[in-house]
Design an enzyme around this catalytic site. Structure first.
Site, PDB file in Angstrom:
ATOM      1  N   SER A   1      15.195  21.410 -16.056  1.00 37.33           N
ATOM      2  CA  SER A   1      14.162  22.011 -16.637  1.00 37.33           C
ATOM      3  C   SER A   1      14.554  23.523 -17.024  1.00 37.33           C
ATOM      4  O   SER A   1      15.796  24.318 -17.032  1.00 37.33           O
ATOM      5  CB  SER A   1      13.529  22.219 -15.299  1.00 37.33           C
ATOM      6  OG  SER A   1      13.041  23.776 -15.004  1.00 37.33           O
TER       7      SER A   1
ATOM      8  N   HIS B   1       1.206  -1.529  -0.004  1.00 45.11           N
ATOM      9  CA  HIS B   1      -0.024  -0.041  -0.038  1.00 45.11           C
ATOM     10  C   HIS B   1       1.290   1.330  -0.177  1.00 45.11           C
ATOM     11  O   HIS B   1       0.468   2.121   0.773  1.00 45.11           O
ATOM     12  CB  HIS B   1      -0.458   0.222   0.785  1.00 45.11           C
ATOM     13  CG  HIS B   1      -1.640  -1.560   1.533  1.00 45.11           C
ATOM     14  ND1 HIS B   1      -3.574  -1.635   1.083  1.00 45.11           N
ATOM     15  CD2 HIS B   1      -0.875  -2.675   2.258  1.00 45.11           C
ATOM     16  CE1 HIS B   1      -3.360  -3.064   1.412  1.00 45.11           C
ATOM     17  NE2 HIS B   1      -2.423  -2.902   2.269  1.00 45.11           N
TER      18      HIS B   1
ATOM     19  N   LYS C   1      16.950  21.902 -11.158  1.00 43.60           N
ATOM     20  CA  LYS C   1      15.596  20.910 -11.785  1.00 43.60           C
ATOM     21  C   LYS C   1      16.958  19.444 -12.361  1.00 43.60           C
ATOM     22  O   LYS C   1      17.609  19.507 -13.288  1.00 43.60           O
ATOM     23  CB  LYS C   1      14.947  20.391 -12.495  1.00 43.60           C
ATOM     24  CG  LYS C   1      13.630  22.011 -11.478  1.00 43.60           C
ATOM     25  CD  LYS C   1      13.183  20.895 -10.469  1.00 43.60           C
ATOM     26  CE  LYS C   1      12.107  19.663 -11.535  1.00 43.60           C
ATOM     27  NZ  LYS C   1      10.239  19.731 -11.269  1.00 43.60           N
TER      28      LYS C   1
ATOM     29  N   GLU D   1       9.822   8.986 -16.838  1.00 39.73           N
ATOM     30  CA  GLU D   1       8.520   8.975 -17.264  1.00 39.73           C
ATOM     31  C   GLU D   1       7.538   8.315 -18.680  1.00 39.73           C
ATOM     32  O   GLU D   1       6.668   8.603 -18.726  1.00 39.73           O
ATOM     33  CB  GLU D   1       8.314  10.561 -17.075  1.00 39.73           C
ATOM     34  CG  GLU D   1       8.522  11.012 -15.683  1.00 39.73           C
ATOM     35  CD  GLU D   1       9.032  12.608 -15.022  1.00 39.73           C
ATOM     36  OE1 GLU D   1       7.891  13.119 -14.856  1.00 39.73           O
ATOM     37  OE2 GLU D   1       9.463  12.968 -15.370  1.00 39.73           O
TER      38      GLU D   1
END
Ligand code: ARG
Length: 462
Positions: A279, A158, A285, A292
């Site tokens: 970024s 979970h 970043k 992704e």
């Protein structure tokens, strides 16, 4: 006005340009040129052997096709949308090149068995390519596992901390998934291994062809036994995209974990600069774009699977033009999974494991609570009762900002008389892992045993 198409005899008008555009598949099926030429050469050899065409015609056709293959590979050929698909483009190139002999190639054949053959040959080739890419990834996973049999990290259920495991144990779960993927590819290959050539349009042919001979020349296991099924079956396309969907689903789960792990909150791993991006506005970043994108591309492959299933649904026998739609789904899925496997393997291979962060995380969150209960159970108390005592101890710890192993023996005893000094070693993180020695469990001993089995598996596959 006559129609100058290969099939133009019964037509009075030329095809509308829009029809050509709409009907044509050469834009994407041109990638089947090798399979098409190989299939045509085998067909030609068979026609000659059976005395259906002369040796001279056969020689002319084979030489012509070989020349066309070279020309295509050297970028000298421009395909013509008006010739519809790769099959008719090549036939047209052949007749332009060698004249009359070329017109004999299509005896005892239809584009229906031709396209089924080409697509199957392509599928067989790509199933092996994808399998090899999976094996490369399996090797990388295994190497990382070997280096991390003692790297303790939290195991989750979970997405809540559950019990301590090791990084090796965790990633060997993916090894098992990819092993099943490989076995699915192999299984699909077996069923794709029947040769449709000779089924012709749908009902075979009156020529005395030798289907066993072409089957053998093209490396299939057996000729397809029903000519109608041979030309209308696209199960092998669906199965291939389905196998690819499984692989993408597994990659996507793996990517999701890597994305979580490299976040500042987890900090379990560091992505190599070569496999991450920055970024355009935020200078600090470092984003896990590769992971992704792999996760995202899973969606397009599922789309392809739904697409092909929907196209095939309710199609009457035998061939229908709807089936031309199979190719873009197939090609896109194959391209996507190959690209994803290649980049993912490199990204994972260069991933730096932050052992300290994993250990630190495993130390907080009461991951040894089950072991507290098990300790008492082994002293004779029923598990349901010990579960309750361990739960009360966790509650006590939360209120007193302590971990279980930081409690004094007196505090333990206040909750249950059965606790003794050996509780501390029973619930140390190392022992929680190392005492789980059963097959497939996280102890380094059990993991090393599994790694040996995995290594044998890889050796047998390569
Ligand atoms: N381009 C077609 C396909 O991909 C080839 C088969 C066409 N057959 C036919 N009878 N129109 O499905």
């Amino acid at each position: 006005m006559a129609n100058d198409k290969l099939w133009g005899g019964r037509f009075c008008a030329q095809t509308d340009e829009k029809t050509d555009d709409f009907n044509s598949s050469v834009r994407f099926d041109k990638r089947l040129y090798r399979e098409d030429i190989e299939g045509s050469i085998a067909h030609t050899k068979m026609l000659e052997k059976q005395g259906i065409i002369s040796t001279v015609d056969s020689k002319n056709i084979q030489e012509g096709l070989s020349k066309i293959l070279k020309d295509i590979e050297n970028g000298k050929v421009e395909f013509d949308v008006a010739c519809e698909d790769i099959h008719m483009n090549i036939e047209k190139l052949l007749t332009d090149l060698i004249g009359k002999s070329g017109k004999k190639l299509h005896s005892a054949r239809s584009r229906n068995d031709q396209v089924a053959l080409d697509t199957k040959m392509y599928v067989k080739k790509e199933l092996l390519n994808i399998k090899n890419l999976l094996l490369e990834l399996e090797k990388v996973i295994l190497n990382k596992a070997k280096e991390n049999t003692k790297t303790i990290m939290p195991g989750f259920t979970h997405l809540q901390k559950a019990q301590p495991i090791t990084f090796a144990h965790h990633i060997l779960a993916y090894f098992e998934m990819f092993k099943r993927d490989i076995s699915r590819l192999e299984d699909t290959y077996k069923r794709a291994n029947t040769c449709p050539l000779g089924a012709c349009a749908l009902a075979g042919t009156t020529y005395n062809i030798d289907r066993n001979y072409t089957c053998e020349l093209l490396g299939f296991e057996t000729p397809a036994l029903n000519t109608i099924d041979a030309v209308s079956d696209r199960d092998f396309v669906i199965e291939t995209i389905s196998c690819i969907s499984f692989i993408m689903m597994h990659l996507s789960r793996f990517c999701e974990e890597i994305i979580l792990w490299c976040s500042q909150e987890y900090n379990f791993v560091k992505l190599d600069d070569r496999y991450s991006t920055g970024s355009s506005i935020m200078p600090q970043k470092k984003n896990p774009d590769i992971a992704e994108l792999v996760r995202g591309k899973c969606g397009r492959v599922y789309g392809n699977l739904t697409g092909i299933l929907t196209v095939m649904k309710a199609l009457p026998l035998a061939y229908n033009k709807d089936m031309q739609e199979d190719k873009e789904f197939l090609f896109d899925s194959v391209d996507t999974v190959k690209m994803c496997l290649e980049i993912f393997t490199k990204m994972f291979d260069t991933l730096v494991i932050n052992k300290n962060a994993m250990l630190r995380s495993a130390k907080n969150g009461f991951l040894n609570a089950t072991d507290v209960a098990d300790y008492l159970t082994k002293k004779g108390m029923p598990f349901r009762d010990t579960h309750k005592i361990a739960g009360e101890l966790v509650f006590y710890c939360i209120q007193n900002s302590k971990n279980l192993e930081e409690l004094t023996l007196d505090e333990f005893k206040r909750h249950c008389e059965l606790f003794d000094a050996d509780i501390y070693s029973a619930i140390s993180l190392e022992n929680c892992v190392e005492n789980r020695k059963t097959l497939g469990a996280p102890s380094s001993e059990a993991t090393e045993h599994v790694i040996e089995i995995c290594e044998k598996y890889i050796k047998e596959k390569i």
